[in-house]
Write an enzyme that holds these catalytic residues in place. Sequence first.
Site, PDB file in Angstrom:
ATOM      1  CG  HIS A   1      -1.932   1.096   1.194  1.00  0.00           C
ATOM      2  ND1 HIS A   1      -2.825   1.087   2.041  1.00  0.00           N
ATOM      3  CD2 HIS A   1      -1.854   2.311   0.782  1.00  0.00           C
ATOM      4  CE1 HIS A   1      -3.773   2.182   2.015  1.00  0.00           C
ATOM      5  NE2 HIS A   1      -2.966   2.849   0.902  1.00  0.00           N
TER       6      HIS A   1
ATOM      7  CG  HIS B   1      -7.525   3.441  -0.690  1.00  0.00           C
ATOM      8  ND1 HIS B   1      -6.840   3.084  -1.575  1.00  0.00           N
ATOM      9  CD2 HIS B   1      -6.639   4.367   0.031  1.00  0.00           C
ATOM     10  CE1 HIS B   1      -5.521   3.410  -1.425  1.00  0.00           C
ATOM     11  NE2 HIS B   1      -5.463   4.432  -0.646  1.00  0.00           N
TER      12      HIS B   1
ATOM     13  CD  GLU C   1      -7.570   6.839   4.151  1.00  0.00           C
ATOM     14  OE1 GLU C   1      -8.016   6.900   2.969  1.00  0.00           O
ATOM     15  OE2 GLU C   1      -6.390   7.427   4.280  1.00  0.00           O
TER      16      GLU C   1
ATOM     17  CG  HIS D   1      -1.070   6.413  -2.462  1.00  0.00           C
ATOM     18  ND1 HIS D   1      -2.082   6.142  -3.463  1.00  0.00           N
ATOM     19  CD2 HIS D   1      -1.302   5.831  -1.434  1.00  0.00           C
ATOM     20  CE1 HIS D   1      -3.011   5.630  -2.716  1.00  0.00           C
ATOM     21  NE2 HIS D   1      -2.743   5.434  -1.394  1.00  0.00           N
TER      22      HIS D   1
ATOM     23  CG  ASP E   1      -1.637   5.573   2.707  1.00  0.00           C
ATOM     24  OD1 ASP E   1      -1.767   5.544   1.360  1.00  0.00           O
ATOM     25  OD2 ASP E   1      -2.395   6.145   3.442  1.00  0.00           O
ATOM     26  CG  ASP E   2       0.289   9.124   0.584  1.00  0.00           C
ATOM     27  OD1 ASP E   2       0.390   8.865  -0.522  1.00  0.00           O
ATOM     28  OD2 ASP E   2      -0.701   8.513   1.109  1.00  0.00           O
TER      29      ASP E   2
HETATM   30  N1  ADE Z   1      -4.042   8.911  -2.116  1.00  0.00           N
HETATM   31  C1  ADE Z   1      -3.079   9.109  -1.528  1.00  0.00           C
HETATM   32  N2  ADE Z   1      -2.953   8.733  -0.294  1.00  0.00           N
HETATM   33  C2  ADE Z   1      -4.363   8.495   0.025  1.00  0.00           C
HETATM   34  C3  ADE Z   1      -5.117   7.966   0.984  1.00  0.00           C
HETATM   35  N3  ADE Z   1      -4.319   7.793   2.384  1.00  0.00           N
HETATM   36  N4  ADE Z   1      -6.334   7.626   1.018  1.00  0.00           N
HETATM   37  C4  ADE Z   1      -6.892   7.995  -0.283  1.00  0.00           C
HETATM   38  N5  ADE Z   1      -6.365   8.527  -1.210  1.00  0.00           N
HETATM   39  C5  ADE Z   1      -4.983   8.495  -1.184  1.00  0.00           C
HETATM   40 ZN    ZN Z   2      -3.592   4.806   0.457  1.00  0.00          ZN
END
Ligand code: ADE
Ligand code: ZN
Length: 337
Positions: free
Chosen positions: A19, A199, A202, A21, A280-281
């Site tokens: 997971h 997703h 969340e 991005h 994630d990011d």
């Molecule tokens: N795009 C990038 N990170 C995200 C996240 N945590 N949730 C939804 N879209 C995303």
């Molecule tokens: Zn994500």
Amino acid sequence: MDGVSTVPGPAALPFAELHLHLEGTLEPDLVLELAARNAVELPFADVEDLRRAYAFSDLQSFLDLYYANMAVLRTPQDFADMTTAYLARAARAGVRHAEVMIDPQAHVARGVPLEAVLEGVDEALSTSERDHGVSTALFAAFLRDRPESEALDVLHHLLGLHAPIVGIGLDSAEAGHPPSDFARLYDRARAEGLHLIAHAGEEGPPQYVVEALDVLGVDRIDHGIRALEDDALVQRLVDEQVPLTVCPLSNVALRAVDRLEDHPVLAMLDRGLNVSVHSDDPAYFGGYLDDNLAALTTSLGMTAGQRARLAENSIRAAVLPADRRAALLAEISRQER
Ligand code: ADE
Ligand code: ZN
């Protein structure tokens, strides 16, 4: 590359990052370097100024900066540099297989051709196993706060380009954008033999997890933590062993969970859910896979056994050839002995 190998030694427990991005790996210094390279004006004086903006109140407040910073990504070289920087860092985190998402619509909408995105990302991914010891797979994620018709057009374009994607995902602002809005997109991707992830849960309600499973037919759920609000759904996820790619530092940064000490991921694991931990990011949320694992050790007292189960779940949920999966699982069980 600085010429120093980032391939980890044999002692590290192998993990799959599932997971991630790619655009969420843009560290502040790379944002400013690419802005200078492409003469893109940003509303930040320096790295410290930009770093201060990496503080969020919810998903949307993060997405606003995440999309704004993408303005610096213009050429295949920019996408290659971002991807290479991530893979080198992932290798140091113990990642041996990385399944990464890109947001094609976010680039096309800015006038960057899909061809440029794919060329740069693929250049970095295709040499990753050799350069970093990290095998890779690419997913195209579609933006749920834009129309399904646009997503279908972009998928059609990706297929026409023979884009090196193994699957599709669904991301961006979740609340008010249910998975069922994207049934035709997922039908089309399924017909092409692509893997399906989304997703769900969340910020959105448990019902979105149900829709992702029943309407979109996904193989994995990204996040899924709000499923815990529905006991019948939790039991179903346990029974069906649906992989949930959970991102603790992300959930705290975006205030889905108040404090790391309150994060449910280890309780989920011990309840028999098929969870694994991801980043994630990572540039925006305070760290990569190793940082997430370290945070769980410090804040939740994660045991060596729990850590090994998270590693095993990540490898089992990955899109991997059977022989590579078996080799990575064998490494984990050797280390557990
Ligand atoms: N795009 C990038 N990170 C995200 C996240 N945590 N949730 C939804 N879209 C995303
Ligand atoms: Zn994500």
